[in-house]
Motif scaffolding. Structure first.
Motif, PDB file in Angstrom:
ATOM      1  N   GLY A 153       0.792  -1.220   0.000  1.00  0.00           N
ATOM      2  CA  GLY A 153       0.000   0.000   0.000  1.00  0.00           C
ATOM      3  C   GLY A 153       0.825   1.271   0.000  1.00  0.00           C
ATOM      4  N   LYS A 154       2.140   1.156  -0.147  1.00  0.00           N
ATOM      5  CA  LYS A 154       3.022   2.332  -0.175  1.00  0.00           C
ATOM      6  C   LYS A 154       3.022   2.938  -1.582  1.00  0.00           C
ATOM      7  CE  LYS A 154       7.684   3.934   0.568  1.00  0.00           C
ATOM      8  NZ  LYS A 154       9.082   3.560   0.683  1.00  0.00           N
ATOM      9  N   LYS A 155       2.782   4.255  -1.648  1.00  0.00           N
ATOM     10  CA  LYS A 155       2.723   4.932  -2.940  1.00  0.00           C
ATOM     11  C   LYS A 155       4.103   4.966  -3.592  1.00  0.00           C
ATOM     12  CE  LYS A 155       0.122   8.512  -3.297  1.00  0.00           C
ATOM     13  NZ  LYS A 155      -0.428   9.861  -3.187  1.00  0.00           N
ATOM     14  N   ILE A 156       4.135   4.557  -4.855  1.00  0.00           N
ATOM     15  CA  ILE A 156       5.356   4.594  -5.649  1.00  0.00           C
ATOM     16  C   ILE A 156       5.396   5.872  -6.470  1.00  0.00           C
ATOM     17  CG2 ILE A 156       6.609   3.481  -7.545  1.00  0.00           C
ATOM     18  CD1 ILE A 156       5.411   0.821  -6.479  1.00  0.00           C
ATOM     19  N   GLY A 189       4.329  -6.018 -17.971  1.00  0.00           N
ATOM     20  CA  GLY A 189       5.055  -4.909 -17.370  1.00  0.00           C
ATOM     21  C   GLY A 189       4.763  -3.545 -17.953  1.00  0.00           C
ATOM     22  N   TYR A 190       3.816  -3.468 -18.890  1.00  0.00           N
ATOM     23  CA  TYR A 190       3.460  -2.201 -19.528  1.00  0.00           C
ATOM     24  C   TYR A 190       1.980  -1.905 -19.344  1.00  0.00           C
ATOM     25  CZ  TYR A 190       7.992  -2.681 -21.726  1.00  0.00           C
ATOM     26  OH  TYR A 190       9.338  -2.814 -21.937  1.00  0.00           O
ATOM     27  N   LYS A 249       5.677   1.923 -18.020  1.00  0.00           N
ATOM     28  CA  LYS A 249       6.031   0.684 -17.328  1.00  0.00           C
ATOM     29  C   LYS A 249       5.268   0.659 -16.003  1.00  0.00           C
ATOM     30  CE  LYS A 249      10.662   0.294 -19.222  1.00  0.00           C
ATOM     31  NZ  LYS A 249      12.094   0.186 -18.896  1.00  0.00           N
ATOM     32  N   THR A 250       5.194  -0.495 -15.360  1.00  0.00           N
ATOM     33  CA  THR A 250       4.492  -0.586 -14.084  1.00  0.00           C
ATOM     34  C   THR A 250       5.197   0.214 -12.994  1.00  0.00           C
ATOM     35  OG1 THR A 250       5.608  -2.674 -13.598  1.00  0.00           O
ATOM     36  CG2 THR A 250       3.392  -2.800 -14.544  1.00  0.00           C
ATOM     37  N   SER A 251       6.416   0.666 -13.240  1.00  0.00           N
ATOM     38  CA  SER A 251       7.121   1.542 -12.308  1.00  0.00           C
ATOM     39  C   SER A 251       6.661   2.982 -12.452  1.00  0.00           C
ATOM     40  CB  SER A 251       8.624   1.481 -12.571  1.00  0.00           C
ATOM     41  OG  SER A 251       8.916   1.989 -13.870  1.00  0.00           O
ATOM     42  N   GLY A 252       5.917   3.283 -13.530  1.00  0.00           N
ATOM     43  CA  GLY A 252       5.478   4.638 -13.819  1.00  0.00           C
ATOM     44  C   GLY A 252       6.338   5.340 -14.850  1.00  0.00           C
TER      45      GLY A 252
END
Length: 86
Positions: free
Chosen positions: A37-40, A54-55, A69-72
């Motif tokens: 639940g930690k905001k990335i 992953g996209y 990407k899933t990392s933003g």
């Protein structure tokens, strides 16, 4: 897994994707969170759409589509009429 709540029931849309990421929308704001639940990252898109490998397809208010990407991290900026991942 153990019934522990990680997000309160206040979101308009929640999408769980692989790579341990959660995409959620609260009051027209999208964010990426990890499984705890930690905001990335906060996202500045009108819509977060389909996910694969992953996209994620994203869309702006003027209906232009892009890919992140899933990392933003942005892969393609939102300037396309359509994007398909398959």
């Amino acid at each position: 897994k153990n019934g522990k709540e990680i997000l309160p029931c206040e979101y308009r849309d929640i999408k769980y994707v692989k790579e341990n990421r959660i995409f959620l929308c609260l009051k027209k704001k999208h964010s990426i969170l990890n499984e705890q639940g930690k905001k990335i990252k906060d996202l500045e898109y009108k819509h977060v759409g389909d996910y694969k490998d992953g996209y994620v397809i994203v869309q702006t208010a003027d209906f232009k589509k892009g890919l992140i990407k899933t990392s933003g991290e942005e892969v393609f900026s939102c300037k396309y009429e359509a994007i398909m991942i398959g």
